[in-house]
Design an enzyme around this catalytic site. Structure first.
Site, mmCIF file in Angstrom:
data_model
loop_
_atom_site.group_PDB
_atom_site.id
_atom_site.type_symbol
_atom_site.label_atom_id
_atom_site.label_comp_id
_atom_site.label_asym_id
_atom_site.label_seq_id
_atom_site.Cartn_x
_atom_site.Cartn_y
_atom_site.Cartn_z
ATOM 1 N N ARG A 166 7.761 2.311 -1.531
ATOM 2 C CA ARG A 166 9.202 2.081 -1.472
ATOM 3 C C ARG A 166 9.877 3.275 -2.109
ATOM 4 O O ARG A 166 9.359 3.825 -3.080
ATOM 5 C CB ARG A 166 9.593 0.822 -2.268
ATOM 6 C CG ARG A 166 9.358 -0.480 -1.531
ATOM 7 C CD ARG A 166 10.425 -0.753 -0.457
ATOM 8 N NE ARG A 166 10.129 -1.922 0.343
ATOM 9 C CZ ARG A 166 9.486 -1.925 1.509
ATOM 10 N NH1 ARG A 166 9.028 -0.800 2.016
ATOM 11 N NH2 ARG A 166 9.291 -3.035 2.179
ATOM 12 N N ASP A 191 7.231 8.849 3.093
ATOM 13 C CA ASP A 191 7.637 8.005 4.231
ATOM 14 C C ASP A 191 8.847 7.157 3.841
ATOM 15 O O ASP A 191 9.521 6.613 4.703
ATOM 16 C CB ASP A 191 6.471 7.091 4.636
ATOM 17 C CG ASP A 191 6.768 6.277 5.893
ATOM 18 O OD1 ASP A 191 7.208 6.892 6.895
ATOM 19 O OD2 ASP A 191 6.575 5.050 5.889
ATOM 20 N N GLU A 208 17.712 5.371 1.564
ATOM 21 C CA GLU A 208 17.594 5.154 3.014
ATOM 22 C C GLU A 208 18.817 4.400 3.528
ATOM 23 O O GLU A 208 19.302 3.523 2.821
ATOM 24 C CB GLU A 208 16.328 4.337 3.319
ATOM 25 C CG GLU A 208 15.066 5.133 3.073
ATOM 26 C CD GLU A 208 13.807 4.353 3.442
ATOM 27 O OE1 GLU A 208 13.871 3.499 4.335
ATOM 28 O OE2 GLU A 208 12.776 4.595 2.827
ATOM 29 N N HIS A 245 10.135 6.384 7.398
ATOM 30 C CA HIS A 245 9.735 4.986 7.126
ATOM 31 C C HIS A 245 9.047 4.349 8.350
ATOM 32 O O HIS A 245 9.513 3.332 8.866
ATOM 33 C CB HIS A 245 10.954 4.141 6.704
ATOM 34 C CG HIS A 245 10.544 2.950 5.860
ATOM 35 N ND1 HIS A 245 11.350 2.437 4.866
ATOM 36 C CD2 HIS A 245 9.425 2.182 5.874
ATOM 37 C CE1 HIS A 245 10.732 1.399 4.309
ATOM 38 N NE2 HIS A 245 9.565 1.233 4.901
ATOM 39 N N GLY A 286 5.667 3.711 8.285
ATOM 40 C CA GLY A 286 4.341 3.268 7.830
ATOM 41 C C GLY A 286 3.777 2.113 8.641
ATOM 42 O O GLY A 286 2.606 2.101 9.001
HETATM 43 P P1 NAD Z 1 0.004 -5.929 -2.183
HETATM 44 O O1 NAD Z 1 0.836 -6.975 -2.834
HETATM 45 O O2 NAD Z 1 -1.209 -6.327 -1.425
HETATM 46 O O3 NAD Z 1 -0.463 -4.859 -3.290
HETATM 47 C C1 NAD Z 1 0.361 -4.395 -4.295
HETATM 48 C C2 NAD Z 1 -0.508 -4.195 -5.522
HETATM 49 O O4 NAD Z 1 0.255 -3.540 -6.543
HETATM 50 C C3 NAD Z 1 -1.020 -5.504 -6.131
HETATM 51 O O5 NAD Z 1 -2.434 -5.496 -6.190
HETATM 52 C C4 NAD Z 1 -0.413 -5.517 -7.529
HETATM 53 O O6 NAD Z 1 -1.263 -6.095 -8.479
HETATM 54 C C5 NAD Z 1 -0.193 -4.033 -7.784
HETATM 55 N N1 NAD Z 1 0.786 -3.732 -8.815
HETATM 56 C C6 NAD Z 1 1.923 -4.393 -9.117
HETATM 57 N N2 NAD Z 1 2.560 -3.786 -10.139
HETATM 58 C C7 NAD Z 1 1.811 -2.710 -10.469
HETATM 59 C C8 NAD Z 1 1.953 -1.683 -11.443
HETATM 60 N N3 NAD Z 1 2.988 -1.646 -12.271
HETATM 61 N N4 NAD Z 1 1.001 -0.725 -11.487
HETATM 62 C C9 NAD Z 1 -0.063 -0.742 -10.649
HETATM 63 N N5 NAD Z 1 -0.242 -1.710 -9.721
HETATM 64 C C10 NAD Z 1 0.675 -2.668 -9.638
HETATM 65 O O7 NAD Z 1 1.004 -5.098 -1.265
HETATM 66 P P2 NAD Z 1 0.635 -4.140 -0.026
HETATM 67 O O8 NAD Z 1 0.636 -4.940 1.221
HETATM 68 O O9 NAD Z 1 -0.555 -3.341 -0.388
HETATM 69 O O10 NAD Z 1 1.949 -3.220 0.014
HETATM 70 C C11 NAD Z 1 2.142 -2.186 -0.948
HETATM 71 C C12 NAD Z 1 3.485 -1.490 -0.733
HETATM 72 O O11 NAD Z 1 3.582 -0.933 0.577
HETATM 73 C C13 NAD Z 1 4.711 -2.369 -0.890
HETATM 74 O O12 NAD Z 1 5.631 -1.679 -1.695
HETATM 75 C C14 NAD Z 1 5.286 -2.466 0.485
HETATM 76 O O13 NAD Z 1 6.688 -2.599 0.438
HETATM 77 C C15 NAD Z 1 4.893 -1.122 1.056
HETATM 78 N N6 NAD Z 1 4.887 -1.084 2.526
HETATM 79 C C16 NAD Z 1 5.442 0.009 3.138
HETATM 80 C C17 NAD Z 1 5.457 0.094 4.520
HETATM 81 C C18 NAD Z 1 6.052 1.305 5.202
HETATM 82 O O14 NAD Z 1 6.559 1.166 6.313
HETATM 83 N N7 NAD Z 1 5.995 2.469 4.617
HETATM 84 C C19 NAD Z 1 4.919 -0.942 5.293
HETATM 85 C C20 NAD Z 1 4.333 -2.027 4.653
HETATM 86 C C21 NAD Z 1 4.315 -2.086 3.253
#
Ligand code: NAD
Length: 321
Positions: free
Chosen positions: A247, A271, A276, A294, A296
């Site tokens: 994000r 990305d 945004e 964006h 991803g």
């Molecule tokens: P997820 O919930 O499976 O994983 C997130 C992980 O982050 C969890 O394991 C959590 O324990 C960990 N976490 C939380 N706070 C933390 C901290 N302070 N330090 C370290 N780790 C911490 O989520 P995901 O499906 O893997 O998605 C991850 C990110 O990707 C999200 O921010 C989501 O918005 C983003 N995303 C972006 C796109 C894009 O188009 N670029 C698409 C999908 C998801």
């Protein structure tokens, strides 16, 4: 029970097929927002599927209570749905967070593989000077590096973080991770011929990972304050690269630009952006950034999986109806 589904913002063919194979009725008509409650009640719709266009607010939830049992959001963000309120009314609200995991992870490596060979820059210079300055350009981009043998530090070791690790292992990279909520994860690489290999990854402290990684990739859910700011960047290796597909704001953009300009960091793959859909010009114009708008989650395969993942959730929920 005959389950009636209204996919108001559409559904992938494979998702529709999975639901129809389960014997459900899928209507892909787009009903106008103001007629939606009436349509749901008249047609006894059990499941309303939306993406981001259709709004599912308190008034719609109140008006359809008794009929509507399940609200599905194909994709991740549920800003267009009054999630808590719907759940209080006994409705199931479900998104499809897993569908885009692989797409995001592959985009990380699209940025990384491109960055280490300066493709983001050479793709801009070749059309302009490729014909007249071929040798000079060749020289400019001749100090590329390989990913094999390098260390990637993955901050946030959830779905996407672990998928990134799989690809990194395939590249022959060393993987370090930071995640206060994961004690140890088993990352399984499955190959085309049915073979598989598993690696155990034990997350470490942020300081250890920052200090030892050649590349950092962030994968936490939206943080209130930047997780990677000036202080964290200072702890990183000189000449390291960084990728943000999580994000905008998870990495402090101002601190990042300073670090790129000063030469502390070599390049950044972005990305997502703080502002945004109008990212800061400084970020867009930087000669050290590999950029995408964006995208991803935006692969055809992920769009397909959104439908099939949602179908699985509905089939599971309908067992209780
Ligand atoms: P997820 O919930 O499976 O994983 C997130 C992980 O982050 C969890 O394991 C959590 O324990 C960990 N976490 C939380 N706070 C933390 C901290 N302070 N330090 C370290 N780790 C911490 O989520 P995901 O499906 O893997 O998605 C991850 C990110 O990707 C999200 O921010 C989501 O918005 C983003 N995303 C972006 C796109 C894009 O188009 N670029 C698409 C999908 C998801």
């Amino acid at each position: 029970m005959m389950v009636k589904i209204l996919a108001n913002d559409g559904i992938s063919k494979s998702g529709q097929a999975a639901l129809e194979a389960a014997g459900y009725e899928v209507d892909t008509t787009t009903v106008a927002q103001e007629r939606l409650a009436e349509h749901i009640n008249e047609n006894k719709v059990d499941v309303l599927l939306v993406r981001s266009a259709t709004k599912v607010r308190k008034d719609l939830i109140d008006a359809t209570k008794g009929n509507l049992k399940f609200i599905g959001r194909g994709g991740v963000g549920m800003d267009n749905i009054d999630v808590e309120y719907a759940r209080e009314q006994g409705m199931i609200v479900q998104n499809t967070p897993a569908a885009s995991t692989r797409s995001v992870a592959e985009l990380v490596f699209a940025h990384l593989s491109g960055m280490v060979r300066f493709l983001f820059d050479s793709n801009q210079q070749m059309p302009l000077e490729g014909e007249t300055q071929f040798k000079a350009l060749k020289k400019n981009y001749s100090a590329g590096t390989e990913l094999m043998g390098k260390t990637i530090g993955i901050i946030g070791f959830g779905r996407i973080g672990q998928e990134v690790a799989k690809i990194a292992f395939g590249y022959g990279m060393k993987v370090m991770a930071v995640d206060p909520y994961v004690e140890e994860a088993e990352v399984k690489l499955s190959f085309f011929d049915g073979q598989s290999v598993s690696f155990k990854v034990k997350p470490q402290s942020m300081d250890e990972v920052l200090a030892n990684s050649d590349f950092i990739s962030v994968h936490i859910a939206g943080a209130q304050k930047a997780l990677i700011g000036k202080e964290e960047i200072e702890k990183m290796k000189d000449n390291a690269g960084i990728v943000n597909t999580a994000r905008g704001g998870v990495i402090d953009e101002v601190a990042l630009m300073e670090a790129l300009d000063s030469g502390k960091l070599k390049y950044a793959g972005l990305d997502v952006f703080e502002n945004e859909p109008t990212p800061a010009m400084k970020v867009l114009m930087s000669p050290y950034t590999s950029l995408s708008p964006h995208i991803g989650a935006a692969t055809l395969e992920a769009q397909d999986r959104i439908g099939t993942e949602m179908a699985d959730h509905i089939i599971e929920a309908a067992k209780g109806w």
